[in-house]
Design a protein around this motif. Structure first.
Motif, mmCIF file in Angstrom:
data_model
loop_
_atom_site.group_PDB
_atom_site.id
_atom_site.type_symbol
_atom_site.label_atom_id
_atom_site.label_comp_id
_atom_site.label_asym_id
_atom_site.label_seq_id
_atom_site.Cartn_x
_atom_site.Cartn_y
_atom_site.Cartn_z
ATOM 1 N N MET A 1 0.828 -1.194 0.000
ATOM 2 C CA MET A 1 0.000 0.000 0.000
ATOM 3 C C MET A 1 0.873 1.257 0.000
ATOM 4 S SD MET A 1 -3.092 0.915 2.486
ATOM 5 C CE MET A 1 -3.580 2.568 2.793
ATOM 6 N N GLY A 2 1.929 1.233 0.826
ATOM 7 C CA GLY A 2 2.805 2.396 0.903
ATOM 8 C C GLY A 2 3.533 2.669 -0.397
ATOM 9 N N LEU A 3 3.942 1.601 -1.083
ATOM 10 C CA LEU A 3 4.631 1.787 -2.363
ATOM 11 C C LEU A 3 3.717 2.363 -3.427
ATOM 12 C CD1 LEU A 3 6.888 -1.388 -2.587
ATOM 13 C CD2 LEU A 3 7.561 0.960 -2.097
ATOM 14 N N ALA A 4 2.431 2.003 -3.374
ATOM 15 C CA ALA A 4 1.481 2.563 -4.335
ATOM 16 C C ALA A 4 1.312 4.060 -4.107
ATOM 17 C CB ALA A 4 0.135 1.852 -4.223
ATOM 18 N N LEU A 5 1.300 4.482 -2.857
ATOM 19 C CA LEU A 5 1.186 5.918 -2.566
ATOM 20 C C LEU A 5 2.436 6.678 -2.999
ATOM 21 C CD1 LEU A 5 -0.519 5.751 0.936
ATOM 22 C CD2 LEU A 5 -1.585 6.163 -1.290
ATOM 23 N N ILE A 6 3.590 6.064 -2.817
ATOM 24 C CA ILE A 6 4.832 6.691 -3.291
ATOM 25 C C ILE A 6 4.821 6.774 -4.816
ATOM 26 C CG2 ILE A 6 7.340 6.381 -3.467
ATOM 27 C CD1 ILE A 6 7.232 5.226 -0.622
ATOM 28 N N ILE B 1 2.690 12.061 -10.154
ATOM 29 C CA ILE B 1 2.167 13.425 -10.252
ATOM 30 C C ILE B 1 3.309 14.441 -10.164
ATOM 31 C CG2 ILE B 1 0.711 15.142 -9.118
ATOM 32 C CD1 ILE B 1 -1.180 12.861 -8.355
ATOM 33 N N GLY B 2 4.225 14.238 -9.222
ATOM 34 C CA GLY B 2 5.305 15.199 -9.020
ATOM 35 C C GLY B 2 6.260 15.290 -10.191
ATOM 36 N N LEU B 3 6.700 14.150 -10.700
ATOM 37 C CA LEU B 3 7.640 14.175 -11.824
ATOM 38 C C LEU B 3 6.958 14.624 -13.119
ATOM 39 C CD1 LEU B 3 9.795 11.004 -11.118
ATOM 40 C CD2 LEU B 3 10.364 13.390 -10.699
ATOM 41 N N GLY B 4 5.664 14.312 -13.246
ATOM 42 C CA GLY B 4 4.926 14.822 -14.405
ATOM 43 C C GLY B 4 4.845 16.340 -14.385
ATOM 44 N N GLY C 1 8.413 17.747 -15.125
ATOM 45 C CA GLY C 1 8.742 17.647 -16.549
ATOM 46 C C GLY C 1 7.990 18.663 -17.388
ATOM 47 N N THR C 2 6.731 18.884 -17.054
ATOM 48 C CA THR C 2 5.945 19.874 -17.784
ATOM 49 C C THR C 2 6.485 21.278 -17.551
ATOM 50 O OG1 THR C 2 4.001 18.482 -17.614
ATOM 51 C CG2 THR C 2 3.625 20.781 -18.127
ATOM 52 N N ALA C 3 6.866 21.582 -16.321
ATOM 53 C CA ALA C 3 7.421 22.901 -16.023
ATOM 54 C C ALA C 3 8.717 23.140 -16.800
ATOM 55 C CB ALA C 3 7.671 23.034 -14.527
ATOM 56 N N ILE C 4 9.570 22.139 -16.856
ATOM 57 C CA ILE C 4 10.818 22.278 -17.617
ATOM 58 C C ILE C 4 10.516 22.431 -19.107
ATOM 59 C CG2 ILE C 4 12.929 21.063 -18.320
ATOM 60 C CD1 ILE C 4 12.952 19.868 -15.458
ATOM 61 N N GLY C 5 9.540 21.657 -19.601
ATOM 62 C CA GLY C 5 9.169 21.757 -21.008
ATOM 63 C C GLY C 5 8.610 23.118 -21.373
ATOM 64 N N PHE C 6 7.749 23.678 -20.509
ATOM 65 C CA PHE C 6 7.198 25.005 -20.760
ATOM 66 C C PHE C 6 8.292 26.066 -20.714
ATOM 67 C CE2 PHE C 6 2.788 23.560 -19.777
ATOM 68 C CZ PHE C 6 2.211 24.055 -20.930
ATOM 69 N N ALA C 7 9.247 25.918 -19.809
ATOM 70 C CA ALA C 7 10.338 26.883 -19.730
ATOM 71 C C ALA C 7 11.181 26.864 -21.002
ATOM 72 C CB ALA C 7 11.202 26.592 -18.506
ATOM 73 N N LEU C 8 11.521 25.674 -21.466
ATOM 74 C CA LEU C 8 12.298 25.574 -22.705
ATOM 75 C C LEU C 8 11.514 26.096 -23.902
ATOM 76 C CD1 LEU C 8 13.928 22.055 -22.216
ATOM 77 C CD2 LEU C 8 15.037 24.285 -22.036
ATOM 78 N N LEU C 9 10.229 25.771 -23.943
ATOM 79 C CA LEU C 9 9.381 26.203 -25.052
ATOM 80 C C LEU C 9 9.258 27.725 -25.086
ATOM 81 C CD1 LEU C 9 7.514 25.217 -27.338
ATOM 82 C CD2 LEU C 9 5.675 25.160 -25.663
ATOM 83 N N GLY C 10 9.032 28.327 -23.924
ATOM 84 C CA GLY C 10 8.923 29.789 -23.863
ATOM 85 C C GLY C 10 10.226 30.471 -24.210
ATOM 86 N N MET D 1 -1.630 15.333 -17.582
ATOM 87 C CA MET D 1 -3.041 15.079 -17.263
ATOM 88 C C MET D 1 -3.358 13.590 -17.372
ATOM 89 S SD MET D 1 -4.458 17.705 -16.257
ATOM 90 C CE MET D 1 -3.056 18.617 -15.691
ATOM 91 N N ILE D 2 -2.746 12.910 -18.335
ATOM 92 C CA ILE D 2 -2.901 11.461 -18.432
ATOM 93 C C ILE D 2 -2.267 10.805 -17.217
ATOM 94 C CG2 ILE D 2 -2.213 9.429 -19.770
ATOM 95 C CD1 ILE D 2 -2.408 11.261 -22.280
ATOM 96 N N GLY D 3 -1.106 11.310 -16.791
ATOM 97 C CA GLY D 3 -0.454 10.800 -15.597
ATOM 98 C C GLY D 3 -1.296 11.001 -14.347
ATOM 99 N N VAL D 4 -1.952 12.148 -14.233
ATOM 100 C CA VAL D 4 -2.837 12.399 -13.092
ATOM 101 C C VAL D 4 -4.016 11.435 -13.116
ATOM 102 C CG1 VAL D 4 -4.460 14.074 -12.105
ATOM 103 C CG2 VAL D 4 -2.165 14.791 -12.730
#
Length: 78
Positions: A1-6, A12-15, A18-27, A60-63
């Motif tokens: 159970m604990g591993l599923a929560l991790i 969610i966190g790494l998604g 990654g999106t924040a880094i992608g938006f920064a590079l794109l901008g 969003m797919i990851g979420v």
């Protein structure tokens, strides 16, 4: 159970990271391209918004997968 929560937290966190880094590079590339050729700025901006929408769809797919794991898989483990 604990591993599923991790796994949910990492998904969610790494998604989001990654999106924040992608938006920064794109901008940054949009500003660089607009500074080099200002006449192409409207075309570049349109393409940037298209890519931003696609870039935002991945976490969003990851979420969605994380919510499935959190609410369907984890209660089944208890």
């Amino acid at each position: 159970m604990g591993l599923a929560l991790i796994a949910v937290a990492l998904l969610i966190g790494l998604g989001a990271l990654g999106t924040a880094i992608g938006f920064a590079l794109l901008g940054g590339k949009l500003l660089e391209g607009s500074a080099r050729q200002p006449e192409l700025a409207p075309m570049l901006q349109g393409k940037m918004f298209l890519i931003a929408g696609l870039l935002d769809a991945v976490p969003m797919i990851g979420v969605g997968i994380a919510m499935y794991v959190l609410f369907v898989v984890v209660p089944g483990l208890a």
